[in-house]
Design a protein around this motif. Sequence first.
Motif, short mmCIF file in Angstrom:
data_model
loop_
_atom_site.label_atom_id
_atom_site.label_comp_id
_atom_site.label_asym_id
_atom_site.label_seq_id
_atom_site.Cartn_x
_atom_site.Cartn_y
_atom_site.Cartn_z
N ILE A 379 0.85 -1.20 0.00
CA ILE A 379 0.00 0.00 0.00
C ILE A 379 0.88 1.25 0.00
O ILE A 379 0.61 2.23 -0.72
CB ILE A 379 -0.94 -0.03 1.22
CG1 ILE A 379 -1.93 -1.20 1.08
CG2 ILE A 379 -1.71 1.28 1.35
CD1 ILE A 379 -2.78 -1.42 2.33
N ASP A 380 1.95 1.21 0.76
CA ASP A 380 2.85 2.36 0.82
C ASP A 380 3.50 2.63 -0.54
O ASP A 380 3.68 3.78 -0.95
CB ASP A 380 3.92 2.10 1.89
CG ASP A 380 4.86 3.29 2.04
OD1 ASP A 380 4.41 4.39 2.39
OD2 ASP A 380 6.09 3.10 1.74
N LYS A 381 3.81 1.60 -1.27
CA LYS A 381 4.44 1.77 -2.58
C LYS A 381 3.47 2.43 -3.56
O LYS A 381 3.86 3.30 -4.35
CB LYS A 381 4.89 0.40 -3.12
CG LYS A 381 5.62 0.46 -4.44
CD LYS A 381 6.09 -0.91 -4.85
CE LYS A 381 6.88 -0.84 -6.15
NZ LYS A 381 6.14 -0.24 -7.25
N LYS A 382 2.14 2.04 -3.51
CA LYS A 382 1.15 2.66 -4.38
C LYS A 382 1.03 4.15 -4.10
O LYS A 382 0.91 4.97 -5.01
CB LYS A 382 -0.21 1.98 -4.20
CG LYS A 382 -0.26 0.57 -4.74
CD LYS A 382 -1.65 -0.04 -4.55
CE LYS A 382 -1.73 -1.45 -5.09
NZ LYS A 382 -3.09 -2.06 -4.86
N PHE A 383 1.04 4.52 -2.83
CA PHE A 383 0.93 5.94 -2.45
C PHE A 383 2.12 6.73 -3.03
O PHE A 383 1.94 7.82 -3.57
CB PHE A 383 0.87 6.04 -0.93
CG PHE A 383 0.66 7.45 -0.45
CD1 PHE A 383 -0.62 8.01 -0.39
CD2 PHE A 383 1.74 8.26 -0.07
CE1 PHE A 383 -0.81 9.32 0.05
CE2 PHE A 383 1.54 9.55 0.36
CZ PHE A 383 0.27 10.09 0.43
N LYS A 384 3.32 6.18 -2.93
CA LYS A 384 4.50 6.88 -3.45
C LYS A 384 4.46 7.00 -4.97
O LYS A 384 4.88 8.00 -5.55
CB LYS A 384 5.78 6.14 -3.04
CG LYS A 384 6.05 6.25 -1.54
CD LYS A 384 7.32 5.48 -1.17
CE LYS A 384 7.60 5.60 0.33
NZ LYS A 384 8.81 4.82 0.71
N ASP A 385 3.93 5.99 -5.66
CA ASP A 385 3.82 6.06 -7.14
C ASP A 385 2.88 7.19 -7.56
O ASP A 385 3.15 7.93 -8.53
CB ASP A 385 3.31 4.74 -7.69
CG ASP A 385 4.33 3.62 -7.54
OD1 ASP A 385 5.52 3.93 -7.34
OD2 ASP A 385 3.94 2.41 -7.63
N LEU A 386 1.74 7.38 -6.85
CA LEU A 386 0.80 8.46 -7.16
C LEU A 386 1.45 9.83 -6.91
O LEU A 386 1.22 10.80 -7.66
CB LEU A 386 -0.48 8.32 -6.33
CG LEU A 386 -1.37 7.13 -6.71
CD1 LEU A 386 -2.53 7.00 -5.70
CD2 LEU A 386 -1.92 7.31 -8.12
N GLN A 387 2.26 9.91 -5.88
CA GLN A 387 2.95 11.18 -5.59
C GLN A 387 3.91 11.53 -6.73
O GLN A 387 3.99 12.68 -7.17
CB GLN A 387 3.72 11.05 -4.27
CG GLN A 387 4.44 12.33 -3.85
CD GLN A 387 3.47 13.48 -3.57
OE1 GLN A 387 2.36 13.26 -3.02
NE2 GLN A 387 3.84 14.69 -3.94
N ASP A 388 4.64 10.52 -7.25
CA ASP A 388 5.57 10.78 -8.36
C ASP A 388 4.83 11.22 -9.61
O ASP A 388 5.27 12.12 -10.34
CB ASP A 388 6.38 9.50 -8.67
CG ASP A 388 7.31 9.14 -7.52
OD1 ASP A 388 7.65 10.02 -6.71
OD2 ASP A 388 7.74 7.93 -7.45
N LYS A 389 3.67 10.63 -9.87
CA LYS A 389 2.88 11.00 -11.04
C LYS A 389 2.38 12.44 -10.92
O LYS A 389 2.34 13.19 -11.89
CB LYS A 389 1.72 10.03 -11.20
CG LYS A 389 1.05 10.13 -12.54
CD LYS A 389 0.04 8.99 -12.72
CE LYS A 389 -0.57 9.03 -14.12
NZ LYS A 389 -1.58 7.97 -14.32
N HIS A 390 1.95 12.81 -9.69
CA HIS A 390 1.51 14.20 -9.46
C HIS A 390 2.65 15.18 -9.76
O HIS A 390 2.43 16.23 -10.39
CB HIS A 390 1.03 14.33 -8.01
CG HIS A 390 0.69 15.74 -7.62
ND1 HIS A 390 -0.47 16.40 -8.05
CD2 HIS A 390 1.36 16.66 -6.84
CE1 HIS A 390 -0.48 17.64 -7.58
NE2 HIS A 390 0.63 17.80 -6.82
N ASN A 391 3.85 14.87 -9.33
CA ASN A 391 5.01 15.76 -9.59
C ASN A 391 5.28 15.88 -11.09
O ASN A 391 5.64 16.95 -11.59
CB ASN A 391 6.25 15.21 -8.89
CG ASN A 391 6.11 15.26 -7.37
OD1 ASN A 391 5.33 16.06 -6.81
ND2 ASN A 391 6.86 14.39 -6.67
#
Length: 1166
Positions: A379-391
């Motif tokens: 779950i933590d990895k999915k959250f970090k992937d969405l943050q990278d896409k937002h950037n």
Amino acid sequence: MPTAITPRRRSRDDVEADEEGSASLDLIPSSQPELPSRKRTRLTNGNASSSLSGTPLTNGYHPQSSVLQRETLQARDSRKTYQPGSIVRVELKNFVTYTAVEFFPGPSLNMVIGPNGTGKSTLVCAICLGLGWGPQHLGRAKEVSEYVKHGCQEAMIEIELAKDGKRFKNNIVIRCTIKRDGNKTVFSINGRPQGKKAVIELCRSLSIQIDNLCQFLPQDKVVEFAAMTPVELLRSTQRAVASQVMIDMHENLKDLRRKQKDIQAKNIADQEQLANLESRQRLQEADVERMREREQIETHVKMLEAARPFAAYRSARSAHGEAKENRKAAQTELTRLEKEVEPSLRAVNAKEQYKAQIAAVVTERKTVISKHERHADSIDKKFKDLQDKHNELVAADSAEKSGGKKHRLEIARLEGTISQLKRQMEVEPSELDVQAYNRRIREKRDAVDDSTTRIGDLKKHQEELKRRGVDKNYRIKQAQDDLAQLDSQAGKQKSKLQGASRDTFKLWEWVQQNRNQFEEPVFGPPIVECTIKEPKYVDHIESLFQKSVMISFTVQTKGDFKRLSDQAHARMHLSEINIRTVPAGLDPFRPPVSAEQMQQFGFEGWALDFLNGPEPVLAMLCAEVHIHEAGIALRDTTPQQFELLQNSPIQSWVTSKSTYRINRRREYGPGAKFTLVKDIRRASVWTDQPVDLTAKRELQENIQGWTEEVASLQAESDGDQKKILAYRNAINVNSEEGKAISAEKEAKQKALGEFKALPTKLAAQEAKLATAQNALGGIKGRLREIMEEQETIALERGQIALYYADAVEAIRVAHNSLHEAEIMLIEATSDFETLRERNSSVEELLEDQRSQVDALVKETEALQKTAKALLDKCTQLLARVEDGLKSFLVALPANQTSEQLEGEIESEKARLELMHEGNGGVIKEYEQRKKKIEVLTARLEEIKNALSEFDDKIKELRDQWEPELDSLVGKISNSFSLNMEQISCAGEVGVYKDEDFDQWAIQIRVKFRESEPLTTLDSHRQSGGERAVSTIFYLMSLQSLTRSPFRVVDEINQGMDPRNERLVHKRMVGIACGIRDGAAQQPQSLGNGHEEEDVEGGLAGQGRGGSQYFLITPKLLHNLTYERGMRVLCIASGEYMPADRSRVDFKGCVDLMRGLKAGAMAAAAG
């Protein structure tokens, strides 16, 4: 005093008058008649020539036709026929010295006479080569192609042999063609091509033996015949006069005796070896008995040692039984202990099971915790992937906004560029005529190339003028130097050297300028290096030298010789160059006699005493001309002095009018010599002659002419230089004008090209403008899409945060459950350890018993394995040992232990130590020697039988051969004795007999003085003349017995004194022509195919004179005996033959001489 002989002139100065074959022959002149037709009438045996002196004329001309000449010869010698295989005719073309010649020898004695060099020995060479034998039998040239006349490609030899009446009804014509290319010979018999082998087989069938010196003795093989050993003489004699059966019997006897000697040598060696072996066998018998007893003990020891595995097996089997009993007792005790402690161990085992169950629960709960932790991490990895896409969306928004600004700037720039291109298209440039410009540029380049070519031609012309000028200046300097030296003595001598040989003069000039290139000083020809001490001897000294010596260079090392030779021939391409190498000084060259003896001969000194010059040059003259041995006299020698000089070591001397040279033929002994006398010539080299005014005037005129030519060449070169400067100016002008035209053309071409490219550039700029406008319109749409995607990602991030909180709560609950299970595991472990501690003594007792049982099991298995291995070993041993050893092993006591067996072995070894060991191989050696003795005894018996057989064979063959040989040699001895008696001497011929048949030899014994006994003929007891007389008489003794149809002897009479030569000649004529006391002798037939010996008359068959005989000689005495039946062949050839060959008529000369003698006798009678 001897008569002086004036030699005829030769075509080359350095050819001595006494050299054989040195005179050159004239070629056939163009006006000469053609050669006679190849179709000729052959001579027959019944029509042979008589005593007419035949004259072979060379170069293809015959004074009378062949038919007429043959008819004349046949009419004069019809009393005797040609033997089968004898020579009827010899024809040569382009062979050695002959261009064309034809010989017609008689059937009896043929004397071939003529001066040295006319080609007498050439006839001998033609007979040898024409009948198929090789040049090795002549002792001259090694290659057959060297017998082709110089300048010709092939030679022809045609020999006509008399028919035998059986196989050949007509005479046999053998033709040999020698080809220079490939060194080949081609043969034909009666016109049909045949091989060389077939020709030799034909000749051998006619008993022709060219390879037998008793039958065919060329001039260059005389020394070889004189050196022939008595053994070789017997072999040659048998080949000459004995039948082939006798020769084969002798060879068989030699072969049998050789084999018998080999067997006898083997017999002696075998007997010695047998005696040695038997003696050694007797000495070793006691040692052999002792060694055999020792071998018996050693065998018993080996058998006892072989029994060791059986004793070991019995011990191992007993130990295995004991171990099995011990193992059963230990196993029983272990079972009893396990029953006693069973209740105590049951509680321990139950607690241990409970502990294991708790441990399994702990492990399971740890697995659950790991599962929850992995779910939280995902779950933590999915959250970090969405943050990278937002950037990434934030960055894209900034980029789109920045790109819109750049597109607006680019659109403004492109609109400006398009407006400028449209304005340029409105102004069109002027037209361009490219061909006109190219034509003008090409004209300028052609003008430059033409000027450059002319300058190159002028420079080449200047170089040629310069080279010619340098050459002329060099010639002027050389001429000035020559002019300056003409008045000096050195200059005079150099001028004479130039007149004698221009090639030598050119090389001498080079040597003087390059002396530093040689290892040692190099000296010029004697013309420039030597002078005469006293002018009165100048004619005498110069008469000793040939031109080749006068122009010879002298070097002192081999390296200098090669360097000077390479310079002369390879670099300067000079031909008339002579170089001599003299490494030593004058020390080795000593006068042949003392000063007192020299004065007795009337000499003022030696030629060396009157000559000045460098020591190496004088040493060269001593080596080449022997000036240290040449006497000089201002007066003629007296007859007494001449007689002394002929018997002295001096070979040459010069008197007031003549030069003398004594030539000796050492192979015929010290008596074989003749003297050559020449008139001395006037000196022309070492003379003080006035300056050659013609040469001086010629040099002055050359200098003046060459100086004018140099001035003319310089003026012509200056004119060429002015033309070169003008052409260079024209090149500069045309080059500048061409560059200007090219620049103008390039500018116009560039402007036209740019105008034509404007539409393409405009279209490209308009396309770029449309692209930029389209890109600006799409930026707003992409910004809206980015904003919508950012909002969606924000909602997904919130939902994932809620999921992560639930996962962390599940991990906390799992950790609490794990802590409870771990506490229960600690309590169960503590209870288990307490129970096990209470029962530890019981466990130890059981463990000890179990270990004891295991050890006994292992021991039992090991002993069983050992016993089984020993059993296998014993079984294998019994299977492969011999029956004797097997019986011994089976009979061993069943209760015998290993210790008892070892004791018995030690006892037997102690017995061995008390006995001497000796040589271990003595018995084997004894047995081998016994076998050798048996083999040798049998072989000696076989050899004894073989020797007996050889004795019988040799005796049987010798009884046939020896009487025939004694009879044959007896006939030769009778004839030889009679011949020696005719000159008041004595001689006999015998056979030296030896145990070895290959050592049997002819033994000639002679006596030349009344007071001395008969002595064996050899080189130590008799003089050279005596040996020559004995040799010719021996050869004459074979005349009537010979099987060969003809015999040839070349210059055998050269070593005799006049008295012996006259007697030998008379005897030879009598034997060869069958004349004795003026009457012909009638032969009597013998059973062996020979004619019976007439002891009183000399040789058997002298009525017929034996076979055909050729005697070659360069000189004969006056008033010799001549008989009907012999023929004298006078060879006339050389450069002094008259152009009209019909003038050479020897028959006319003979008739004229007979007329003169008849007139003189008539005048004396009147």
